[in-house]
Design a protein around this motif. Sequence first.
Motif, PDB file in Angstrom:
ATOM      1  N   ALA A  60       0.817  -1.207   0.000  1.00  0.00           N
ATOM      2  CA  ALA A  60       0.000   0.000   0.000  1.00  0.00           C
ATOM      3  C   ALA A  60       0.855   1.262   0.000  1.00  0.00           C
ATOM      4  CB  ALA A  60      -0.938  -0.008   1.207  1.00  0.00           C
ATOM      5  N   LEU A  61       1.988   1.218   0.701  1.00  0.00           N
ATOM      6  CA  LEU A  61       2.865   2.385   0.796  1.00  0.00           C
ATOM      7  C   LEU A  61       3.737   2.549  -0.443  1.00  0.00           C
ATOM      8  CD1 LEU A  61       4.088   2.283   4.498  1.00  0.00           C
ATOM      9  CD2 LEU A  61       2.868   4.167   3.404  1.00  0.00           C
ATOM     10  N   PHE A  62       4.294   1.445  -0.902  1.00  0.00           N
ATOM     11  CA  PHE A  62       5.245   1.476  -2.015  1.00  0.00           C
ATOM     12  C   PHE A  62       4.803   0.507  -3.112  1.00  0.00           C
ATOM     13  CE2 PHE A  62       7.555   2.028   2.021  1.00  0.00           C
ATOM     14  CZ  PHE A  62       7.985   3.347   1.867  1.00  0.00           C
ATOM     15  N   PRO A  63       3.706   0.802  -3.800  1.00  0.00           N
ATOM     16  CA  PRO A  63       3.203  -0.142  -4.809  1.00  0.00           C
ATOM     17  C   PRO A  63       4.174  -0.378  -5.958  1.00  0.00           C
ATOM     18  CG  PRO A  63       2.060   1.985  -4.948  1.00  0.00           C
ATOM     19  CD  PRO A  63       2.866   2.011  -3.695  1.00  0.00           C
ATOM     20  N   ARG A  64       5.085   0.559  -6.185  1.00  0.00           N
ATOM     21  CA  ARG A  64       6.027   0.393  -7.284  1.00  0.00           C
ATOM     22  C   ARG A  64       7.236  -0.456  -6.890  1.00  0.00           C
ATOM     23  NH1 ARG A  64       6.346   6.546  -9.899  1.00  0.00           N
ATOM     24  NH2 ARG A  64       4.096   6.756 -10.328  1.00  0.00           N
ATOM     25  N   TYR A  65       7.436  -0.661  -5.608  1.00  0.00           N
ATOM     26  CA  TYR A  65       8.629  -1.376  -5.162  1.00  0.00           C
ATOM     27  C   TYR A  65       8.339  -2.761  -4.583  1.00  0.00           C
ATOM     28  CZ  TYR A  65      10.730   3.264  -5.573  1.00  0.00           C
ATOM     29  OH  TYR A  65      11.164   4.474  -6.045  1.00  0.00           O
ATOM     30  N   VAL A  66       7.064  -3.083  -4.408  1.00  0.00           N
ATOM     31  CA  VAL A  66       6.749  -4.374  -3.809  1.00  0.00           C
ATOM     32  C   VAL A  66       7.180  -5.522  -4.724  1.00  0.00           C
ATOM     33  CG1 VAL A  66       4.399  -4.438  -4.748  1.00  0.00           C
ATOM     34  CG2 VAL A  66       4.952  -5.721  -2.676  1.00  0.00           C
ATOM     35  N   ALA A  67       7.110  -5.305  -6.043  1.00  0.00           N
ATOM     36  CA  ALA A  67       7.546  -6.356  -6.965  1.00  0.00           C
ATOM     37  C   ALA A  67       9.048  -6.600  -6.829  1.00  0.00           C
ATOM     38  CB  ALA A  67       7.193  -5.974  -8.406  1.00  0.00           C
ATOM     39  N   LEU A  68       9.829  -5.534  -6.642  1.00  0.00           N
ATOM     40  CA  LEU A  68      11.266  -5.693  -6.448  1.00  0.00           C
ATOM     41  C   LEU A  68      11.564  -6.404  -5.131  1.00  0.00           C
ATOM     42  CD1 LEU A  68      12.586  -2.203  -7.654  1.00  0.00           C
ATOM     43  CD2 LEU A  68      12.685  -4.404  -8.863  1.00  0.00           C
ATOM     44  N   HIS A  69      10.789  -6.065  -4.103  1.00  0.00           N
ATOM     45  CA  HIS A  69      10.973  -6.732  -2.816  1.00  0.00           C
ATOM     46  C   HIS A  69      10.695  -8.231  -2.936  1.00  0.00           C
ATOM     47  CE1 HIS A  69       9.489  -8.204   1.135  1.00  0.00           C
ATOM     48  NE2 HIS A  69      10.526  -7.519   1.589  1.00  0.00           N
ATOM     49  N   PHE A  70       9.601  -8.561  -3.578  1.00  0.00           N
ATOM     50  CA  PHE A  70       9.269  -9.980  -3.750  1.00  0.00           C
ATOM     51  C   PHE A  70      10.323 -10.687  -4.587  1.00  0.00           C
ATOM     52  CE2 PHE A  70       7.451 -13.197  -6.574  1.00  0.00           C
ATOM     53  CZ  PHE A  70       7.044 -14.152  -5.636  1.00  0.00           C
ATOM     54  N   LEU A  71      10.735 -10.069  -5.688  1.00  0.00           N
ATOM     55  CA  LEU A  71      11.709 -10.699  -6.577  1.00  0.00           C
ATOM     56  C   LEU A  71      13.035 -10.922  -5.859  1.00  0.00           C
ATOM     57  CD1 LEU A  71      12.427 -11.727  -9.396  1.00  0.00           C
ATOM     58  CD2 LEU A  71      13.099  -9.378  -9.998  1.00  0.00           C
ATOM     59  N   GLY A  72      13.484  -9.944  -5.068  1.00  0.00           N
ATOM     60  CA  GLY A  72      14.744 -10.092  -4.349  1.00  0.00           C
ATOM     61  C   GLY A  72      14.710 -11.244  -3.364  1.00  0.00           C
ATOM     62  N   LEU A  73      13.652 -11.318  -2.546  1.00  0.00           N
ATOM     63  CA  LEU A  73      13.553 -12.415  -1.583  1.00  0.00           C
ATOM     64  C   LEU A  73      13.306 -13.746  -2.274  1.00  0.00           C
ATOM     65  CD1 LEU A  73      13.451 -10.081   0.476  1.00  0.00           C
ATOM     66  CD2 LEU A  73      11.747 -11.407   1.746  1.00  0.00           C
ATOM     67  N   TRP A  74      12.530 -13.707  -3.351  1.00  0.00           N
ATOM     68  CA  TRP A  74      12.235 -14.941  -4.086  1.00  0.00           C
ATOM     69  C   TRP A  74      13.510 -15.549  -4.656  1.00  0.00           C
ATOM     70  CZ3 TRP A  74      12.619 -16.254  -9.333  1.00  0.00           C
ATOM     71  CH2 TRP A  74      11.949 -17.426  -9.709  1.00  0.00           C
ATOM     72  N   LEU A  75      14.406 -14.727  -5.158  1.00  0.00           N
ATOM     73  CA  LEU A  75      15.676 -15.241  -5.687  1.00  0.00           C
ATOM     74  C   LEU A  75      16.535 -15.845  -4.568  1.00  0.00           C
ATOM     75  CD1 LEU A  75      16.605 -12.433  -8.246  1.00  0.00           C
ATOM     76  CD2 LEU A  75      15.849 -14.771  -8.748  1.00  0.00           C
ATOM     77  N   VAL A  76      16.511 -15.209  -3.404  1.00  0.00           N
ATOM     78  CA  VAL A  76      17.255 -15.760  -2.264  1.00  0.00           C
ATOM     79  C   VAL A  76      16.696 -17.121  -1.878  1.00  0.00           C
ATOM     80  CG1 VAL A  76      17.784 -15.448   0.180  1.00  0.00           C
ATOM     81  CG2 VAL A  76      17.926 -13.505  -1.390  1.00  0.00           C
ATOM     82  N   PHE A  77      15.380 -17.237  -1.783  1.00  0.00           N
ATOM     83  CA  PHE A  77      14.761 -18.506  -1.415  1.00  0.00           C
ATOM     84  C   PHE A  77      14.960 -19.558  -2.506  1.00  0.00           C
ATOM     85  CE2 PHE A  77      11.803 -15.845   1.331  1.00  0.00           C
ATOM     86  CZ  PHE A  77      12.457 -16.215   2.506  1.00  0.00           C
ATOM     87  N   LEU A  78      14.918 -19.134  -3.755  1.00  0.00           N
ATOM     88  CA  LEU A  78      15.152 -20.079  -4.860  1.00  0.00           C
ATOM     89  C   LEU A  78      16.556 -20.651  -4.783  1.00  0.00           C
ATOM     90  CD1 LEU A  78      14.054 -21.333  -7.482  1.00  0.00           C
ATOM     91  CD2 LEU A  78      15.014 -19.365  -8.705  1.00  0.00           C
ATOM     92  N   PHE A  79      17.539 -19.816  -4.508  1.00  0.00           N
ATOM     93  CA  PHE A  79      18.916 -20.284  -4.356  1.00  0.00           C
ATOM     94  C   PHE A  79      19.034 -21.241  -3.168  1.00  0.00           C
ATOM     95  CE2 PHE A  79      23.238 -19.580  -2.581  1.00  0.00           C
ATOM     96  CZ  PHE A  79      23.973 -20.101  -3.632  1.00  0.00           C
ATOM     97  N   TRP A  80      18.344 -20.930  -2.086  1.00  0.00           N
ATOM     98  CA  TRP A  80      18.383 -21.768  -0.890  1.00  0.00           C
ATOM     99  C   TRP A  80      17.773 -23.140  -1.163  1.00  0.00           C
ATOM    100  CZ3 TRP A  80      14.983 -21.606   4.025  1.00  0.00           C
ATOM    101  CH2 TRP A  80      15.643 -22.229   5.089  1.00  0.00           C
ATOM    102  N   VAL A  81      16.660 -23.156  -1.879  1.00  0.00           N
ATOM    103  CA  VAL A  81      16.020 -24.429  -2.223  1.00  0.00           C
ATOM    104  C   VAL A  81      16.916 -25.248  -3.146  1.00  0.00           C
ATOM    105  CG1 VAL A  81      14.044 -25.481  -3.401  1.00  0.00           C
ATOM    106  CG2 VAL A  81      13.694 -23.527  -1.890  1.00  0.00           C
TER     107      VAL A  81
END
Length: 399
Positions: free
Chosen positions: A223-244
Amino acid sequence: MPWSPRAVLLRDLVLGILGTLAFLIDLGADLWAASQYVLSGRYLWAALVLALLGLASVALQLFSWIWLRSDVSSPLAPKPPGRHLALLHLLQLGYLYRCVQGLQQGLLVWRQEVPSEFDVAYADFLSLDISMLRLFETFLETTPQLTLVLAIILQSGSAEYYQWVSICTSFVGISWALLDYHRALRTCLPAKPLLGVGASVIYFLWNLLLLWPRVLVVALFSALFPRYVALHFLGLWLVFLFWVWLQGTDFMPGPHSEWLYRATVATILYFSWFNVAEGHTRGRATIHLVFLLNDSLLLVVAWATQSAWLPSGRLLQSLLPAAGVCFLLGLALRLAYYCWLHPSRRWEPDQVDGTWGLRSLEERQLPQNRRMAHLAKNFFPKPRDEAVLPWKGEVNGVL
């Protein structure tokens, strides 16, 4: 008191019907919300709802089709998938077809006075795949949809009636999928302690209480940063993908399809814990919990230091402390569950759940659903007496 065979069959059939209805109701609520957004001129919100629905549906059809193709060699697969099944998956109806197929097989087994060995095994085989697909749908579509609706409410400062319907159906769908997945894993074991009502409630509650604060803070950031939430998700998603990937998963039939599974698990880990490998589960779960907690705290700090004030600011002042209480309570219930209620893979032939318990020891030699049996070995720990005796591992081919 243990369930009778007929009661077990009827229970599984009713649960299957309720699960299918929950999926259809949740789908209808999302389509209804999207149509209301269009009618009110909020085309971006409608597009996001439909995009989440579409992406999740495509992923489910891919999983379903890949499994159908890989199960051709299994004795439980009646015949190779034909063109009509390919067309159903292309039309995004593959998962619904599996639900109907599972209900038909469950009804067939229940109507038999003495269920045949193959029919019971096939009913288990189908229900396990349906439970896994339902869990994937929950975290690929239902949970992101819930996050989106909460973000819209926080940004607008008000909630429409169809949004409340979407929130309620999402929570029901998430709760059902988590509990059904846990029940499905237990049927993969040849024997295990009975899943009582108390253990079921505690397992359901700790998952929901830990998931709700995470969804809220992600919705707040959206709600606060609608333009940056996709970057936040993508960054964490890549970390979790590497971990898996580092954990060397072996769930899908091929190396390319395995990456689809890893990408899906990385999405689940963005919201909640999901175990994919055997050994040191407690350490990995702790690392994931601390990582997600720190990230959630950073998202809250971003809201607290933001100069812009959301219309729902007063609502947040009560929601965030409530979310903190929910997190602590969920953490306490999680510790209690794993300390006293989480079963091990011990051979106890008199204590079994599901239709698996209707078969004799000889009948249990039928091929299992390899995918879910593999996850069950990761989810349920070995008994301590087996863990400390290396000769047992050698006999079973573990070492």
